[in-house]
Scaffold this active site. Structure first.
Site, PDB file in Angstrom:
ATOM      1  N   ASP A 110      -7.409   8.772  10.145  1.00  0.00           N
ATOM      2  CA  ASP A 110      -6.138   8.204  10.572  1.00  0.00           C
ATOM      3  C   ASP A 110      -5.711   8.707  11.933  1.00  0.00           C
ATOM      4  OD1 ASP A 110      -5.061   6.409   8.466  1.00  0.00           O
ATOM      5  OD2 ASP A 110      -5.410   8.164   7.205  1.00  0.00           O
ATOM      6  N   GLU A 120       0.857  -1.190   0.000  1.00  0.00           N
ATOM      7  CA  GLU A 120       0.000   0.000   0.000  1.00  0.00           C
ATOM      8  C   GLU A 120       0.884   1.228   0.000  1.00  0.00           C
ATOM      9  OE1 GLU A 120      -2.818   0.642   3.119  1.00  0.00           O
ATOM     10  OE2 GLU A 120      -3.782  -1.284   2.757  1.00  0.00           O
TER      11      GLU A 120
END
Lengths: 278, 425
Positions: free
Chosen positions: A60, A49
């Protein structure tokens, strides 16, 4: 068959689970993130990723937030992220690359141009954190036309009745957000994972990756015992952060330390024998 | 279709959606958002999957509450006896004389309990949160007005409360921070980014996603993922509903212009919405131009931004060419936000409302003008609206009418103003 599907088919044939590490583009600079990316397959990464830095990563936790800001400071733009993938592809035509990011930088770049350029650079799939199925039409057409997989996130809060909505239009694999929370914080218990996976399996035949809160080789191994892949991001970024000098610059330790940690995680994941599972 | 010009006694309830839709008809500008939470291309639900089921639940709960007369009865009761509604519509005679043009009225939202329009929305949402069985509230705040309003109702109903506030704002809005703590809220300073409203919003969303099982996210403005922009607008529309009835009672006609300050845009949306289908009423949203619209230090998202996606909705955003959000600047913490509610973006694009800017300096001047001529110390946010009204009023006829929404009182801002005037307190 896409690189992602091919990779999961191979792993399944070998009875192995996958490790998916995360690298933030241009964190803390272009060359360091490219060197890390290039070293990842040899260190045991099955898929990778690549984080696309965004100024406001509201899903996040603190670790990825800091990485994103370092990436932006390090000169990341969407164009630069795609350049990095293209440079990686010069030496690796097999390891799938998934871009992970937020909607706005894609919208600013132009969804169609983005999908065309991403595919040309060697990107295989997209995870867009703040694009639920209800908003997916922005990318669905261009991604399909370019042959990019759209990887859908599914969460503990997703009720069974909604799973078909989430999986409609999904391809490549499915990303199970194993906790309610932001990245790199809490860890799901083995029991929670064992309970969650069967309900997902009933709703999709796609491979399932588990992410959020996987920070050790043991946790990664227990994730692939029930799922097909484990995603590790914050733990690697914490290691990277620890190697930076006082000005936030990379040091000679940065790339080797991150790759060494990755090797430990990959060994644990690959030691899990999945020959009999499924 | 003919507009019903109601002279009925002022009701304290929020706009009943179904009734609005029926009355407004097919060509109404008041029927949005659509089923996807969109106003034209704006709005939507750009959130992580973890939150999506909660937004669907919230949407259903809100629709159920809207359809329940008991919910409206309960809200009416609190708006009247606790918030102190209706708020007066004040004819600002001395300011009118001084400016020498249009007749100026002020909608006195600063007289609400806690000193701003924020309590209208907060009261509606806390009742909804209770109906949904939530026990903990999180909210973001800029100037602290929404934080104080939220902490207030949490005290009233005995609920746990966490308020996220940018560290910069914690510093420049000390009285409100103390007020929130007195009310029993936990105030969490956010150091990410520039430490302002945008960063507080990110952090509140992170809290919500982490504590979804018991927590209600009480958004303070007409932004965020659907259904927040609609819900907050509906709860704030009481401002415009009252204004319409009051101006008809006082003047027998609708005003020529309504002027309101825009950060996220909740006070403006609240006063605009009931007038959207009255084309003779000019609607003017005043953004914070900061040091000037072209200074690079501005919060004028509509005038200087581009459409993009942040905090769950598509709207005009201050951003660079790569889609990174840039920092806003305004003297007023409540307007210091790089985005704006999606319905405003739509109203701007279709030309129904006009969006203009007032600078920090113009706001400071208007703050003093209002204080000296009317004996009303306005919030710096509201002072932006006053500044623009003061700019256009002299050129208008004496038979014309401007309504300014005085969204909040300025007691919280006296330290900032003193500093800019070179006065040491």
């Amino acid at each position: 068959m896409s690189r992602i599907a091919r990779r999961f088919a191979t792993l399944r044939a070998q009875g192995r689970g996958a490790l998916i590490p995360y690298v933030e583009a241009c964190d803390p600079d272009y060359d360091t993130s490219l060197a890390t990316l290039r070293g990842m397959p040899a260190a045991g990464a099955d898929l990778i990723e690549v984080g696309v830095p965004f100024s406001d990563p509201s899903a996040d936790g603190p670790t990825i937030q800091k990485a994103a800001l370092r990436g932006l400071k390090g000169g990341s733009t969407m164009k630069r992220v795609l350049e990095m993938v293209r440079a990686f592809r010069e030496g690796d035509n097999e390891t799938p690359i998934i871009l992970m990011g937020y909607t706005n930088p894609i919208e600013a770049y132009g969804p169609e141009r983005f999908c065309t350029d991403a595919k040309a650079a060697g990107v295989d799939g997209l995870i867009v954190v703040d694009m639920p199925p209800e908003e997916a039409d922005l990318l669905a057409g261009p991604a399909a036309a370019s042959g990019l997989d759209i990887i859908r996130l599914v969460a503990p809060t997703t009720p069974d009745a909604r799973l078909p909505v989430v999986f409609s239009g999904a391809s490549g694999f499915v990303y199970y957000v194993s906790i309610t929370g932001v990245t790199g914080t809490r860890t799901a218990s083995t029991d929670e994972l064992a309970a969650a996976l069967p309900r997902l399996r009933r709703a999709t035949d796609l491979p399932i990756a588990i992410g959020f809160g996987i920070r050790t080789p043991a946790l990664a191994a227990s994730a692939v015992r029930v799922a097909d892949a484990a995603v590790v991001a914050s733990a690697l970024l914490n290691t990277l952060e620890g190697t930076l000098d006082a000005d936030g610059k990379a040091t000679p330790r940065t790339v080797p330390d991150v790759l060494a940690q990755l090797r430990g995680l990959a060994d644990a994941v690959h030691a899990v024998d999945k020959t009999d599972s499924k | 279709m003919a507009k019903p010009l109601s002279h009925a006694p002022i009701s304290c309830g929020v706009e009943k959606l179904s009734a609005t839709d029926t009355q407004a008809g097919a060509n109404s500008l008041r029927s949005g958002p659509d089923g996807r939470g969109r106003f034209g291309i704006f709005g939507g639900r750009f959130v992580a999957e973890t939150l999506m089921p909660l937004l669907l639940e919230l949407d259903a709960a809100y629709k159920a509450a809207q359809a329940d007369p008991e919910f409206h009865r309960e809200l009416d009761y609190y708006l009247k006896d606790y918030v102190g509604r209706p708020s007066p519509l004040w004819l600002a005679r001395r300011m009118t004389e001084q400016l020498g043009g249009a007749k100026i009225y002020m909608k006195r939202e600063e007289l609400n309990h806690t000193g701003s329009h924020k309590l209208n929305n907060v009261m509606g949402q806390i009742l909804l949160a209770r109906r949904m069985g939530r026990t903990r509230i999180v909210a973001e705040t800029g100037a602290g007005q929404h934080g104080v309003a939220t902490a207030t109702v949490c005290a009233l109903f005995g609920m746990k409360c966490a308020i996220y506030m940018g560290a910069t704002d914690v510093e420049r809005q000390k009285p409100n921070v103390f007020r929130m703590r007195l009310l029993g809220a936990e105030v969490v300073p956010v150091t990410a980014g520039a430490g302002t409203l945008k960063d507080a919003m990110n952090e509140a969303m992170r809290d919500w996603v982490t504590n979804v099982h018991d927590t209600y996210f009480l958004v303070g403005t007409v932004a965020g993922p659907h259904p927040y922009p609609q819900m907050v607008r509906d709860f704030q529309s009481i401002i415009g509903v009252e204004t319409k009835e009051q101006i008809l009672a006082a003047e027998g006609r609708l005003p020529d212009a309504i002027v309101a300050a825009i950060g996220g845009g909740s006070n403006a949306m609240g006063i605009f919405h009931p007038f959207l289908d009255d084309p003779e009423v000019k609607l003017i949203g005043v953004e914070a131009a900061g040091c000037g619209l072209d200074s690079g230090r501005t919060a004028a998202s509509i005038e200087r931004g581009k459409p993009g996606v942040l905090h769950g909705n598509r709207t005009y955003l201050l951003q660079d060419d790569d889609g990174q959000i840039t920092e806003a600047h305004s003297i007023s913490a409540g307007l210091d936000y790089p985005g704006v509610g999606p319905e405003h973006s739509w109203l701007s694009d279709i030309g129904r409302a006009e969006y203009v800017g007032a600078t920090d300096q113009e706001a400071l001047d208007a703050f003093q003008l209002c204080t000296r001529t009317e004996g009303i110390i306005p919030a710096l946010e509201s002072a932006h609206a006053i500044a623009y009204a003061a700019r256009i009023a002299p050129a208008m006829g004496r038979d014309q009418i401007i309504v300014i929404n005085i969204s909040g009182r300025g007691d919280k801002d006296i330290f900032t103003v003193a500093e800019h005037l070179g006065v040491k307190l």
